[in-house]
Write a protein that holds these residues in place. Structure first.
Motif, PDB file in Angstrom:
ATOM      1  N   SER A 200       1.021  -1.087   0.250  1.00 34.18           N
ATOM      2  CA  SER A 200       0.089  -0.020   0.058  1.00 34.18           C
ATOM      3  C   SER A 200       1.056   1.306  -0.064  1.00 34.18           C
ATOM      4  O   SER A 200       2.181   1.286   0.055  1.00 34.18           O
ATOM      5  CB  SER A 200      -0.875   0.006   1.262  1.00 34.18           C
ATOM      6  OG  SER A 200      -0.198   0.346   2.485  1.00 34.18           O
ATOM      7  N   SER A 201       0.112   2.368   0.031  1.00 31.49           N
ATOM      8  CA  SER A 201       1.073   3.707   0.015  1.00 31.49           C
ATOM      9  C   SER A 201       1.392   4.263   1.421  1.00 31.49           C
ATOM     10  O   SER A 201       1.545   5.233   1.783  1.00 31.49           O
ATOM     11  CB  SER A 201       0.446   4.692  -0.872  1.00 31.49           C
ATOM     12  OG  SER A 201      -0.656   5.149   0.141  1.00 31.49           O
ATOM     13  N   PRO A 205       5.706   5.473  -1.676  1.00 31.23           N
ATOM     14  CA  PRO A 205       4.603   5.756  -2.769  1.00 31.23           C
ATOM     15  C   PRO A 205       4.547   4.583  -3.643  1.00 31.23           C
ATOM     16  O   PRO A 205       5.599   3.673  -3.625  1.00 31.23           O
ATOM     17  CB  PRO A 205       5.595   7.067  -3.653  1.00 31.23           C
ATOM     18  CG  PRO A 205       6.486   7.464  -2.660  1.00 31.23           C
ATOM     19  CD  PRO A 205       7.153   6.260  -1.747  1.00 31.23           C
ATOM     20  N   VAL A 206       3.529   4.252  -4.157  1.00 29.91           N
ATOM     21  CA  VAL A 206       3.082   3.168  -4.971  1.00 29.91           C
ATOM     22  C   VAL A 206       3.918   3.184  -6.134  1.00 29.91           C
ATOM     23  O   VAL A 206       4.329   2.067  -6.523  1.00 29.91           O
ATOM     24  CB  VAL A 206       1.481   2.918  -5.352  1.00 29.91           C
ATOM     25  CG1 VAL A 206       1.205   2.015  -6.225  1.00 29.91           C
ATOM     26  CG2 VAL A 206       0.594   3.057  -4.054  1.00 29.91           C
ATOM     27  N   GLN A 214       1.731  -2.693  -8.379  1.00 27.26           N
ATOM     28  CA  GLN A 214       1.178  -1.289  -8.320  1.00 27.26           C
ATOM     29  C   GLN A 214      -0.440  -1.498  -8.230  1.00 27.26           C
ATOM     30  O   GLN A 214      -1.298  -0.794  -7.767  1.00 27.26           O
ATOM     31  CB  GLN A 214       1.715  -0.587  -9.113  1.00 27.26           C
ATOM     32  CG  GLN A 214       3.026   0.090  -8.853  1.00 27.26           C
ATOM     33  CD  GLN A 214       3.405   1.291 -10.020  1.00 27.26           C
ATOM     34  OE1 GLN A 214       2.548   1.857 -10.564  1.00 27.26           O
ATOM     35  NE2 GLN A 214       4.722   1.243 -10.318  1.00 27.26           N
ATOM     36  N   ARG A 218      -2.508  -0.093  -5.577  1.00 27.77           N
ATOM     37  CA  ARG A 218      -3.571   1.294  -5.717  1.00 27.77           C
ATOM     38  C   ARG A 218      -4.962   0.824  -5.442  1.00 27.77           C
ATOM     39  O   ARG A 218      -5.711   1.767  -5.001  1.00 27.77           O
ATOM     40  CB  ARG A 218      -3.479   1.475  -7.461  1.00 27.77           C
ATOM     41  CG  ARG A 218      -2.504   2.410  -7.895  1.00 27.77           C
ATOM     42  CD  ARG A 218      -2.747   2.673  -9.191  1.00 27.77           C
ATOM     43  NE  ARG A 218      -1.370   2.966  -9.726  1.00 27.77           N
ATOM     44  CZ  ARG A 218      -0.473   3.675  -9.647  1.00 27.77           C
ATOM     45  NH1 ARG A 218      -0.945   4.871  -8.744  1.00 27.77           N
ATOM     46  NH2 ARG A 218       0.769   3.792 -10.038  1.00 27.77           N
ATOM     47  N   THR A 223      -4.448   2.063   0.966  1.00 26.97           N
ATOM     48  CA  THR A 223      -4.170   2.930   0.059  1.00 26.97           C
ATOM     49  C   THR A 223      -4.919   4.176  -0.155  1.00 26.97           C
ATOM     50  O   THR A 223      -4.743   5.144   0.189  1.00 26.97           O
ATOM     51  CB  THR A 223      -3.575   2.461  -1.095  1.00 26.97           C
ATOM     52  OG1 THR A 223      -2.591   1.618  -0.986  1.00 26.97           O
ATOM     53  CG2 THR A 223      -2.978   3.560  -2.364  1.00 26.97           C
ATOM     54  N   ASN A 227      -4.301   8.071   1.268  1.00 28.32           N
ATOM     55  CA  ASN A 227      -4.376   9.144   0.548  1.00 28.32           C
ATOM     56  C   ASN A 227      -5.349  10.031   0.843  1.00 28.32           C
ATOM     57  O   ASN A 227      -5.069  11.292   0.785  1.00 28.32           O
ATOM     58  CB  ASN A 227      -4.467   8.506  -1.081  1.00 28.32           C
ATOM     59  CG  ASN A 227      -3.244   7.732  -1.327  1.00 28.32           C
ATOM     60  OD1 ASN A 227      -2.301   7.681  -0.945  1.00 28.32           O
ATOM     61  ND2 ASN A 227      -3.647   6.954  -2.664  1.00 28.32           N
TER      62      ASN A 227
END
Lengths: 268, 350
Positions: A200-201, A205-206, A214, A218, A223, A227
């Motif tokens: 995950s992010s 960063p993804v 990815q 995403r 994630t 975000n």
């Protein structure tokens, strides 16, 4: 000494779910300060993670972030999600423990709402999640994190994260009532959280991951939530496209797992 | 008057096993029924169905006229349940446990508080009432568990093996409390592995084995079926066994059982203590060296032997370790009896 016969106090209507749920929430909350070591270790882990990631990985990961965003700014919302998701494990452990010790039998032999034990467990666990979230933000402030968009959006960020934890708790409740002891519940509630939170992010960063991963990362709700929380803290006023998927996950988890957990509870 | 507990042909499977296989009995209000049987006989499963914790596969049961399946919530308002393991919250105090259940039963804060105080007094827990239950002794835990199940003044109380694992003093305390409850009008359904406990407390006994009722009646009726007391003689020399049997046959046509392991003999004597004395005298006059003799009262194993032609097979490992101390507390050495029973456990018809 009193006569043994005589009707118990009058039964109540559907409002009893809230009443019974509250009594059982009280039962769990009153125990919190009695096991201070548990609370301490719940808080130490996220503090340690914040410090480790900021100072050990921050230097290298920070370079792949968009300009103007510090690693602390990136990390705190993510680690908030990661910590709260892991903390929901206590719902599984708590219920499995009640089951193992015969307390669930005790409650099921009482004329109370079927969901009351679950509601009590999850509500008290949610209070604990909120405490953990606040401590995380405080530690974040020490390493350079700020609510750039203002306190209002910052509070909304905390509330959203805790609400997601609440939704996740219903999965944990289902797990806790499906295993036979607290140790198993702890493991069963834990293992799948590593891929969930790491792919995950949350930490990186993804875009730094291989392409196929990815795709997974995403669409990971972790994630999506991380975000959203970042938008809350950095910009405020998030786009509907960021809010709706998270909301859908939260509602979806409760809609699917709350009935599942209650049905497990009826059958244990 | 209509019985307060009515059980008709209850059946419950666990996988392929029929844990409860067509159990029927009734209990009159204000009496104690002892549900007697070895581990795994189906006692707890039966109680769990009556306490609405488990749904029967077939058959029906009513408590105070209410069906345990279709009227489960109303049944729960009538019953109290105390299990084998104290089901109280260890991290709450005794008072908080009682208060919580009072509140869950719909009492307001003050009513719940008063009821908690009253029960703490009654169960001599007033001093410990504000300590967390995890600091309590085994006997105190069991008492607070029983107190919790009495908060709502249930008309029917289920006691599932209330004294298993308790020391003799705590066990007698539990018995006294149970008698008090019954004298106040509570109906009690008690499950136990110990004939002595059923004997002490129960007006009627239902013996259950392999999920089936194999006998019911008063304690005296059951004991009559076991053939009363037995003289157990232990010899110094295994070689003397045959001669000893011959000598005893000369005394009458009573059935003599030989145990080459001990080595020794068992002779049913009922209440004829003179005959028992005669047996010992005959043996020693004939020069057979006797190292030990005693009169054994019927144990659960004896009842089972009489009823089923085989031993209970509860095993000394699982619970009879406590049992030898608690269930057979009169010290007649029934532990030996259980041990022998195990030798003959296997291969018997059910």
């Amino acid at each position: 000494m009193t006569a043994a016969t005589g009707a118990p106090a009058a039964r109540r209507g559907p409002g009893s779910m809230l009443h019974d749920g509250w009594i059982l929430t009280w039962r769990n909350l009153v125990q919190l300060p009695r096991t201070p070591e548990l609370l301490l270790f719940t808080l130490i882990q996220p503090i340690m993670f914040v410090l480790l990631f900021t100072y050990v990985f921050g230097g290298s990961i920070g370079q792949s972030l968009p300009p103007g965003i510090s690693y602390a700014q990136f990390l705190i919302p993510g680690i908030m999600v990661q910590t709260l998701v892991f903390s929901t494990n206590s719902t599984a452990v708590g219920l499995a423990d009640d089951l193992q010790k015969g307390l669930v039998d005790r409650f099921r032999s009482l004329p109370i709402a079927r969901s009351a034990v679950l509601v009590g467990r999850i509500c008290s666990d949610t209070v604990r999640l909120a405490m953990v979230a606040v401590v995380l933000v405080l530690v974040g402030y020490v390493v350079g994190f700020r609510f750039e968009a203002g306190l209002g959006w910052g509070l909304l960020m905390i509330v959203t994260a805790v609400a997601f934890g609440f939704s996740m708790s219903w999965i944990m409740a289902t797990i806790g009532l499906s295993v036979r002891d607290a140790e198993t519940a702890s493991t069963a509630g834990f293992v799948w959280l590593f891929p969930l939170t790491f792919v995950s992010s949350v930490f990186v960063p993804v875009t730094s991951m291989p392409g196929w991963l990815q795709v997974v990362a995403r669409n990971n709700p972790v994630t999506l939530l991380s975000n959203l929380l970042r938008e809350f803290t950095l910009i405020g006023r998030p786009a509907a496209g960021t809010v709706l998927p998270v909301l859908a996950w939260m509602v979806g988890l409760v809609v699917v797992f709350a009935p599942l957990a209650v049905s497990r509870y009826r059958k244990v | 008057m209509r019985p307060i507990i009515e059980v008709e042909d209850l059946i419950r499977h666990f996988g392929a096993t029929r844990a409860v296989d067509g159990v029927s009995f009734t209990v009159d209000a204000g009496t104690v029924l002892g549900l007697l049987g070895p581990n795994g006989a189906g006692k707890t499963t039966t109680v769990r169905m009556l306490a609405t914790l488990l749904t029967p596969d077939a058959g029906r049961a009513r408590i105070d006229g209410l069906d345990v399946v279709t009227d489960a919530t109303r049944v729960r308002a009538v019953i109290g349940l105390t299990g084998q393991y104290a089901a109280v919250d260890e991290k709450l105090t005794g008072r908080e446990n009682l208060w919580m259940v009072g509140r869950l039963l719909g009492m307001d804060r003050k009513q719940a508080h008063d009821r908690a105080t009253e029960l703490l007094d009654r169960f001599r827990l007033s001093d410990a009432g504000d300590r967390q239950v995890r600091t309590y002794s085994g006997g105190m835990r069991r008492r607070v568990d029983l107190a919790v199940s009495l908060v709502g003044r249930p008309a029917v109380l289920f006691l599932d093996e209330p004294t298993t694992g308790l020391d003799p003093v705590s066990r007698i305390e539990m018995w006294d409390v149970t008698r008090e409850l019954v004298s106040d009008g509570t109906t009690v359904l008690l499950t136990t592995q110990y004939l002595e406990e059923a004997d002490e407390l129960a007006d009627r006994i239902v013996v259950i084995d392999n999920g089936k009722v194999i006998a019911q009646g008063t304690a005296d009726e059951l004991k009559d079926r076991t053939g009363g007391r037995t003289l157990e003689v232990t010899l110094a020399e295994p070689a003397d066994l045959d001669r000893a049997v011959g000598l005893l046959h000369g005394l009458g046509d009573r059935r003599v059982a030989v145990d080459p392991q001990r080595p020794g003999l068992s002779v049913p004597v009922d209440d004829d203590t003179e005959f028992a004395a005669g047996v010992v005298a005959t043996l020693s006059h004939a020069g057979v060296a006797v190292t030990d003799f005693r009169l054994d009262r019927p144990s659960l194993d004896d009842v089972f032997l009489a009823l089923t032609g085989r031993a209970t097979g509860t095993g000394d490992g699982t619970g009879n370790g406590d049992g030898d101390g608690t269930g057979n507390g009169d010290g007649t050495g029934n532990g030996d009896g259980t041990g022998e029973g195990d030798v003959t456990t296997t291969g018997a018809p059910s």
